[in-house]
Design an enzyme around this catalytic site. Structure first.
Site, mmCIF file in Angstrom:
data_model
loop_
_atom_site.group_PDB
_atom_site.id
_atom_site.type_symbol
_atom_site.label_atom_id
_atom_site.label_comp_id
_atom_site.label_asym_id
_atom_site.label_seq_id
_atom_site.Cartn_x
_atom_site.Cartn_y
_atom_site.Cartn_z
ATOM 1 N N ILE A 91 32.916 43.229 30.592
ATOM 2 C CA ILE A 91 32.886 42.929 32.023
ATOM 3 C C ILE A 91 31.632 43.514 32.672
ATOM 4 O O ILE A 91 30.945 42.842 33.449
ATOM 5 C CB ILE A 91 34.151 43.454 32.713
ATOM 6 N N CYS B 167 37.348 47.381 40.017
ATOM 7 C CA CYS B 167 38.146 46.312 39.407
ATOM 8 C C CYS B 167 38.566 46.706 38.002
ATOM 9 O O CYS B 167 38.850 45.837 37.171
ATOM 10 C CB CYS B 167 37.337 45.006 39.360
ATOM 11 N N ALA B 168 38.611 48.007 37.734
ATOM 12 C CA ALA B 168 38.945 48.489 36.395
ATOM 13 C C ALA B 168 40.364 49.049 36.351
ATOM 14 O O ALA B 168 41.309 48.349 35.992
ATOM 15 C CB ALA B 168 37.924 49.533 35.945
ATOM 16 N N ARG B 169 40.526 50.318 36.736
ATOM 17 C CA ARG B 169 41.821 50.974 36.766
ATOM 18 C C ARG B 169 41.888 51.909 37.965
ATOM 19 O O ARG B 169 40.941 52.651 38.246
ATOM 20 C CB ARG B 169 42.078 51.765 35.462
ATOM 21 N N ASP C 179 40.691 46.372 43.649
ATOM 22 C CA ASP C 179 41.607 45.386 43.063
ATOM 23 C C ASP C 179 42.705 46.056 42.260
ATOM 24 O O ASP C 179 43.703 45.419 41.920
ATOM 25 C CB ASP C 179 40.823 44.418 42.159
ATOM 26 N N HIS D 277 45.341 43.328 42.326
ATOM 27 C CA HIS D 277 45.126 43.271 40.873
ATOM 28 C C HIS D 277 45.207 41.827 40.356
ATOM 29 O O HIS D 277 45.978 41.523 39.445
ATOM 30 C CB HIS D 277 46.127 44.154 40.131
ATOM 31 N N GLU E 184 50.908 50.924 40.936
ATOM 32 C CA GLU E 184 50.909 49.553 41.438
ATOM 33 C C GLU E 184 52.341 49.065 41.596
ATOM 34 O O GLU E 184 53.132 49.223 40.668
ATOM 35 C CB GLU E 184 50.133 48.638 40.480
ATOM 36 N N ASP F 150 27.438 54.965 30.554
ATOM 37 C CA ASP F 150 28.480 54.704 29.560
ATOM 38 C C ASP F 150 28.244 55.626 28.372
ATOM 39 O O ASP F 150 27.346 55.398 27.570
ATOM 40 C CB ASP F 150 28.448 53.243 29.101
#
Length: 339
Positions: free
Chosen positions: A156, A233-235, A259, A282, A264, A175
Site C-alpha cells: 500500500i 488507513c492502517a491500524r 479510516d 474502515h 472499532e 520502514d
C-alpha cells in the site's frame, strides 16, 4: 453415545461472498456466524477451515474448540487479532492476502489527503450556509512540492508513493524492515525522527505489532511541522488519539484523516468531533473490486492448504520451514479431496 466425527465445515466469522463457498465446498459445508456469537464445541468441532473477518478474535481458547482445524483465512493482512503462536503450534497456516486491496486503500488514502489539504469539508459548509464571502479566509493547500512522509513501505505504501508523485509530491519513507536497495531512487529513506521533521503530510501504512502500538504519540507529533496533515488507513492502535487531539487544538496538526480505530467502532472521543478531522468507518479497502480480489485470494489460499499444498501467502511462514506436510488431516472426516 456416538463417537462419529462431526461432518466437516468451513466456519466464517461474519458474512462472506458466494465465491468463498463455491471454492471451498469440496472440503466442507459453509457455516456463517456473527462475530459476536459465543463459541461452542458443536459449532467448531467439525471445522476444517475458519474465515476470520473484521474484529473477530481467534485466540487459543477458540482454537481448542476446533480439533480438526487445518487452515485459517484472514480477509486482509492484519493478524493482530489472531493468536499466531497458538496456530503455529497446531501447524495451522494463517492465510493472508497482501496486495489484494492495496489499490483501493491507496486511493482512499489520497482521497483523505486531498480532502484535508483542499479543506473540502469547510468549503462545502461555506456554500451550504451561504457564506460565500468567507471563502478567502480558508487556507487551501497544494500537494505539488509538499513532502509526503510514509510510515511503512509495503504494497500500500508503495502505491501511495506512486500516486503522490503524480501530484508532484516529494516522498520520504520510514520502514525499519525495508531491504536495502529495494526502494525506488525517487524515495528518500529516513529515520522516523527525520521523517517527522520533513513531512507536510504523514501517512501511516504499518502493521500493528507490540513494537508499533502507539508509534505516533505526543513526542512524535511534536516533531511535525506546524500545520502538517496526518492520515491513518492502517491500524487504529498505531496512534495515540489523545495526543492527536492535543496537536489539533495546538495547531500542530491542520487536519487528520482516519479510516481505522482502536477499538472499532470507536468510542466517544473529542477528536471525532473536531471540524478538521475527516472520518471513514474502515471502508477504504472495501470497494467491490477489492473485496472480490481479497476473498478470492483468501479462498484460493485456503483451498491450496486443504488440498495438501501450500498457500502463496501465510502470516506464519515458519511452518513451511518446519514441516512439509502441514496440511495433513488432524482428525478423520476432514473432507480432503481424493485426487
Amino acid at each position: 453415545m456416538s463417537d462419529a466425527v462431526a461432518a466437516p465445515t468451513i466456519v466464517a466469522l461474519g458474512p462472506v461472498p458466494a465465491l468463498v463457498e463455491e471454492r471451498l465446498k469440496t472440503f466442507g459445508r459453509l457455516v456463517t456466524v456473527g462475530e459476536a456469537e459465543s463459541w461452542s464445541p458443536s459449532l467448531l468441532s467439525g471445522a476444517v477451515g475458519l474465515v476470520a473477518r473484521g474484529s473477530s478474535v481467534v485466540d487459543e481458547q477458540l482454537l481448542a474448540l476446533a480439533p480438526c482445524l487445518r487452515v485459517i483465512g484472514r480477509s486482509g493482512v492484519g493478524v493482530e487479532l489472531v493468536d499466531l503462536r497458538a496456530a503455529t503450534r497446531r501447524k495451522i497456516p494463517v492465510v493472508v492476502t497482501p496486495g489484494a486491496g492495496s489499490e483501493a486503500v491507496a486511493e482512499g488514502t489520497l482521497a483523505l489527503i486531498l480532502s484535508l489539504v483542499k479543506r473540502l469539508a469547510r468549503l462545502t459548509e461555506l456554500v451550504r450556509t451561504q457564506s460565500w464571502s468567507e471563502r478567502e479566509t480558508v487556507s487551501i493547500g497544494d500537494l505539488h512540492g509538499a513532502c509526503l512522509g510514509l510510515v511503512g513501505y509495503g504494497n500500500i505504501g508503495r502505491r501511495v508513493a506512486e500516486l503522490a508523485r503524480v501530484f508532484g509530491m516529494r516522498v520520504a519513507v520510514y520502514d525499519p524492515y525495508l531491504v536495502p536497495g529495494s526502494a525506488d531512487d525517487r524515495v528518500e529513506v529516513l529515520s522516523l525522527e527525520k521523517l517527522l521533521r520533513v513531512a507536510d503530510v504523514l501517512s501511516l501504512h504499518a502493521p500493528l505489532t507490540k513494537e508499533t502500538r502507539g508509534l505516533i504519540g505526543a513526542e512524535e507529533l511534536g516533531l511535525l511541522k506546524k500545520g502538517a496533515v496526518l492520515v491513518n488507513c492502517a491500524r487504529g492502535g498505531l496512534v495515540d488519539l489523545d495526543a492527536v487531539y492535543d496537536a489539533l487544538m495546538a495547531g500542530r496538526l491542520a487536519g487528520v484523516g482516519i479510516d481505522v480505530f482502536d477499538p472499532e467502532p470507536p468510542q466517544d472521543h473529542p477528536v471525532l468531533q473536531h471540524p478538521n478531522v475527516v472520518l471513514t468507518p474502515h471502508v477504504m479497502g472495501l470497494t467491490p473490486r477489492a473485496r472480490r480480489l481479497t476473498f478470492q485470494a483468501m479462498a484460493d489460499g485456503m483451498v491450496a492448504v486443504l488440498a495438501g499444498g501450500r498457500a502463496l501467502h501465510i502470516a506464519n511462514p515458519e511452518l513451511y520451514e518446519q514441516d512439509r506436510n502441514i496440511a495433513a488431516a488432524s482428525c478423520s472426516g476432514t473432507g480432503a479431496r481424493d485426487d
